[in-house]
Design an enzyme around this catalytic site. Structure first.
Site, PDB file in Angstrom:
ATOM      1  N   GLU A 182       0.833  -1.220   0.000  1.00 44.97           N
ATOM      2  CA  GLU A 182       0.000   0.000   0.000  1.00 44.97           C
ATOM      3  C   GLU A 182       0.861   1.261   0.000  1.00 44.97           C
ATOM      4  O   GLU A 182       0.811   2.088   0.925  1.00 44.97           O
ATOM      5  CB  GLU A 182      -0.949  -0.019   1.203  1.00 44.97           C
ATOM      6  CG  GLU A 182      -1.963  -1.146   1.124  1.00 44.97           C
ATOM      7  CD  GLU A 182      -3.053  -1.085   2.180  1.00 44.97           C
ATOM      8  OE1 GLU A 182      -2.824  -0.512   3.253  1.00 44.97           O
ATOM      9  OE2 GLU A 182      -4.153  -1.613   1.921  1.00 44.97           O
ATOM     10  N   GLU A 376      -5.388  -8.268  -1.254  1.00 46.89           N
ATOM     11  CA  GLU A 376      -6.071  -8.123   0.048  1.00 46.89           C
ATOM     12  C   GLU A 376      -7.537  -7.789  -0.187  1.00 46.89           C
ATOM     13  O   GLU A 376      -7.853  -6.932  -1.015  1.00 46.89           O
ATOM     14  CB  GLU A 376      -5.471  -6.985   0.891  1.00 46.89           C
ATOM     15  CG  GLU A 376      -4.182  -7.315   1.576  1.00 46.89           C
ATOM     16  CD  GLU A 376      -3.690  -6.190   2.476  1.00 46.89           C
ATOM     17  OE1 GLU A 376      -4.522  -5.514   3.107  1.00 46.89           O
ATOM     18  OE2 GLU A 376      -2.468  -5.997   2.537  1.00 46.89           O
TER      19      GLU A 376
HETATM   20  C1  BG6 Z   1      -4.492  -2.961   4.775  1.00 43.72           C
HETATM   21  C2  BG6 Z   1      -3.143  -3.375   5.278  1.00 43.72           C
HETATM   22  O1  BG6 Z   1      -4.516  -1.574   4.813  1.00 43.72           O
HETATM   23  O2  BG6 Z   1      -5.630  -3.303   5.504  1.00 43.72           O
HETATM   24  C3  BG6 Z   1      -3.159  -4.486   6.305  1.00 43.72           C
HETATM   25  O3  BG6 Z   1      -2.284  -3.703   4.216  1.00 43.72           O
HETATM   26  C4  BG6 Z   1      -4.331  -4.312   7.224  1.00 43.72           C
HETATM   27  O4  BG6 Z   1      -1.923  -4.485   6.965  1.00 43.72           O
HETATM   28  C5  BG6 Z   1      -5.600  -4.392   6.402  1.00 43.72           C
HETATM   29  O5  BG6 Z   1      -4.353  -5.210   8.268  1.00 43.72           O
HETATM   30  C6  BG6 Z   1      -6.877  -4.352   7.221  1.00 43.72           C
HETATM   31  O6  BG6 Z   1      -6.851  -3.260   8.065  1.00 43.72           O
HETATM   32  P1  BG6 Z   1      -7.099  -3.393   9.633  1.00 43.72           P
HETATM   33  O7  BG6 Z   1      -6.809  -2.058  10.163  1.00 43.72           O
HETATM   34  O8  BG6 Z   1      -8.495  -3.793   9.794  1.00 43.72           O
HETATM   35  O9  BG6 Z   1      -6.143  -4.430  10.103  1.00 43.72           O
END
Ligand code: BG6
Length: 478
Positions: A182, A376
Site C-alpha cells: 500500500e 487483500e
Molecule cells: C491494509 C493493510 O490496509 O488493511 C493491512 O495492508 C491491514 O496491513 C488491512 O491489516 C486491514 O486493516 P485493519 O486495520 O483492519 O487491520
C-alpha cells in the site's frame, strides 16, 4: 454453482504481514521495527499519523506486534491449515529488521534469513506459492533515528541492498514479489507508510512527496534487481485501492472524486507507466513542492516498471464538495470518506461494496493494461464462539462470496486477474487499531485485545466454505 470461470492456475489463497502475525519481535536477532512502537488505544492513531515522536516502547503500554499470533513459532501448524484449505498461494511479508536489524548493517542476519528459508520450504512442501512483500509497514527504527527515514535518500540504497539480499537468497523459492505494501499509505498515515515523524512547522506535503519519490526510486531499483537476479520472477506494486464516487453529479463533486483517485494513482502511474503523470506536475508546482531527484532517476523509473498491479480492496469511497455533506464521515482503510447512503457498513464503519471491486478492477486495468492481483480483501468482524467451540461466520462468507462474484464479473469484462489472496486467512492483529477482536480469518486464534489467550487455532465455518471455493476454482460459491 455459479457461472464464473476463473483462469486455470488462478492463485487462490490468503495474505498476512510479518508485523501483524509473527510476534517474537526481538527473537532471532531481529531489530526493532517502527510498527513495534504502535501501542493499542488512542495514541496508536496519532503515532501512525506521525504526530507523536515516540521511538522507544513505553512501559505500561501494550504493543500487539511484539507477540502477534506467534506465527514465528506456529508457522508449521498454520501453513498446514492453509494447505488443508487447498491454498495455491500465501502472500506474506519479510520483516526488514529480521534481515538487517538496524537497516544499515554491513552484513545480513543469518538467523533471519534462515527463518524465511524455513517458511518458504514449508510452503513449497505443500505446493503453496509464496508471494512475498518486501516491506509491509516494516522499517527498522534505527533508520528513523539516524536518517529521518524515507525523507532521506540514504534509505533508497539501504532498501536496494536489502532487496538484493532477499532476491538473491530466495531466488530458487520465490517467484512473486511485491515491493511496498500500500505504497500510497505514505500520504495518509506517514508514520506507518514511511516512518515519518512530522514536527510542528514542517512542510508536511513537501516531506511526504520527497519520501514518496524515494520509495518509488527504491521500488524501481528492486524491480531492476529482481529482473536481473531471476528473469522468470514477477514483481508488482501494491495500491490501497477503492474507487471514489462523487456524492452527486455536480461536476464539482465529480472533479473532486477524480482528484482523490489521482492522489492514489500517482504512485502506480509512476511504478507502472514509468514517469510522473502530467497532473502531478501541476499539483507539485501549485503546492510549491520541489522534489530533489538524481539525474538518473527518470531513466531508472522509465526502464523498471512493474509486471503486475497488486491492490487491496476493502471499500469504495465517496466524496463531496458540500461542507454539510462532508460532515457525514465514515471510516474505511484510513481514507476519509463520507457515508454512501446506498451501502451498508461493517462493524468498524468500513463501507461494503462488492460492485466497487469490479469497478476498481476495471478502472485499474483500463489505466495500466497489466495483470492485476487482488492481494487483500476481507471483512473485519467480531466472531462469537458457540458453546461447542464453533464459529458460524456467515457474514464473512457472504462478504467474500460477493467480492469473488464481483471479481468473476470483472474477469468476464476482460480484466486480467491472476489471483486473490483474502486478508487475512487467520486472525491477526489489526493494523489500524491493534485489536485482535477485529477478526478477518477463516481460522480463529484464541487471543484477546489485551494479549490473553491460549493461541489455539480453530476452523471457522468459512474455513470449509473457502476450501470448496478453491477446490472448484471459484465455481462453487454456495
Ligand atoms: C491494509 C493493510 O490496509 O488493511 C493491512 O495492508 C491491514 O496491513 C488491512 O491489516 C486491514 O486493516 P485493519 O486495520 O483492519 O487491520
Amino acid at each position: 454453482m455459479n457461472r464464473y470461470k476463473f483462469p486455470e492456475n488462478f492463485l487462490w489463497g490468503g495474505a498476512i504481514a510479518a508485523n501483524q502475525s509473527e510476534g517474537a519481535y526481538l527473537e532471532g536477532g531481529k531489530g526493532l521495527t517502527h510498527v513495534d512502537l504502535l501501542p493499542t488505544g488512542k495514541k496508536r492513531w496519532e503515532i501512525s499519523l506521525g504526530n507523536i515522536d515516540q521511538l522507544t516502547p513505553v512501559e505500561g503500554e501494550f504493543y500487539p506486534s511484539h507477540t502477534g499470533i506467534n506465527f514465528y513459532h506456529h508457522y508449521k501448524e498454520d501453513i498446514k491449515l492453509f494447505a488443508e484449505m487447498g491454498f495455491k498461494t500465501l502472500r506474506l511479508s519479510i520483516a526488514w529488521a529480521r534481515i538487517f536489524p538496524n537497516g544499515d548493517d554491513a552484513t545480513p542476519n543469518e538467523a533471519g534469513l534462515q527463518y524465511y528459508d524455513a517458511i518458504f520450504d514449508e510452503l513449497i512442501k505443500y505446493g503453496i506459492e509464496p508471494v512475498v512483500t518486501m516491506t509491509h509497514f516494516d522499517i527498522p527504527v534505527n533508520l528513523i533515528e539516524k536518517y529521518g527515514s524515507w525523507r532521506n535518500r540514504r534509505l533508497v540504497y539501504l532498501f536496494e541492498n536489502y532487496a538484493k539480499t532477499i532476491l538473491e537468497r530466495y531466488k530458487e523459492k520465490v517467484k512473486y514479489w511485491v515491493t511496498f505494501n500500500e505504497i500510497n499509505m505514505l500520504l495518509h498515515l506517514p508514520f506507518i507508510g514511511g516512518g515519518l515523524v512530522l514536527q510542528e512547522g514542517d512542510n508536511k506535503t513537501q516531506i511526504k512527496y520527497q519520501a514518496a519519490h524515494h520509495q518509488l526510486v527504491a521500488s524501481a531499483l528492486a524491480v531492476k534487481a529482481c529482473h536481473e537476479i531471476n528473469p522468470k520472477a514477477k514483481i508488482g506494486c501494491m495500491l490501497a485501492a477503492g474507487t471514489t464516487y462523487p456524492y452527486t453529479c455536480n461536476p464539482d463533486d465529480m472533479f473532486n472524486a477524480m482528484e482523490k483517485d489521482r492522489e492514489n494513482f500517482f504512485f502506480i502511474d509512476v511504478q507502472s507507466r514509468g514517469s510522473y503523470p502530467s497532473y502531478a506536475t501541476r499539483f507539485l508546482k501549485e503546492n510549491e513542492i520541489q522534489i530533489a531527484m538524481e539525474p538518473t532517476d527518470e531513466e531508472l523509473l522509465k526502464n523498471n516498471t512493474v509486471d503486475f498491479i497488486g491492490f487491496s480492496y476493502y471499500a469504495s469511497r465517496t466524496t463531496s464538495t458540500d461542507p454539510e455533506i462532508l460532515k457525514n464521515t465514515t471510516s474505511g482503510n484510513v481514507f476519509g470518506s463520507i457515508e454512501n447512503p446506498y451501502l451498508k457498513k461493517s462493524e468498524w464503519g468500513w463501507t461494503i461494496d462488492p460492485l466497487g471491486l469490479r469497478i476498481t478492477a476495471n478502472q485499474l486495468y483500463d489505466r495500466y493494461q497489466k495483470p492485476l492481483f487482488v492481494v487483500e480483501n476481507g471483512l473485519g468482524a467480531v466472531d462469537k464462539l458457540t458453546a461447542e467451540g464453533e464459529i458460524h461466520d456467515d457474514y464473512r462468507i457472504d462478504y467474500i462470496k460477493r467480492h469473488i462474484e464481483a471479481m468473476g464479473e470483472a474477469i468476464e469484462d476482460g480484466v486480467q486477474i491472476i489471483g486473490y489472496t483474502s486478508w487475512a486467512p487467520i486472525d491477526i492483529i489489526s493494523a489500524s487499531t491493534g485489536e485482535m477482536k477485529k477478526r478477518y480469518g477463516y481460522i480463529y486464534v484464541d487471543k484477546d485485545n489485551e494479549g490473553n489467550g491460549t493461541l489455539k487455532r480453530l476452523r471457522k465455518k468459512s474455513f470449509y466454505w473457502y476450501k470448496k471455493v478453491i477446490q472448484s476454482n471459484g465455481e462453487n460459491l454456495d
